[in-house]
Motif scaffolding. Sequence first.
Motif: not given
Length: 118
Positions: A22-31
């Motif tokens: 993963a390259n997490f960011g602002s799209d992924h807080p719920a995940l």
Amino acid sequence: MYTASAAFLEALNEAGVSCIFANFGSDHPALIEALAEARATGRAVPAVLTCPNEMVAMSAAHGHALVSGRAQAVVVYVECGTQALAGAVHNAARGRVPMLVFAGASPFTQQGELRGGP
């Protein structure tokens, strides 16, 4: 609380995915919250390997799939993050390597037009 992100992680686990590259960011807080909750309650979820670049994430998932024989998950930003996968998508497609690729949701408000929006 059982959320869509919790169901997503459960589905990946049931499908035999052992890693999320993963390259997490602002799209992924719920995940990220669902991952933390699963770990806190002892529920099994795939391991998360944070990758600094989308091409790196998918290339690592590609290698893992070749060694393990199982498709792995790739989670990236929407739009530019998804575009950055292009070369790795080509490599996986040409090698017929299975991959599960997920991108975040593109924002559709910017000025607070909808309740709960930015």
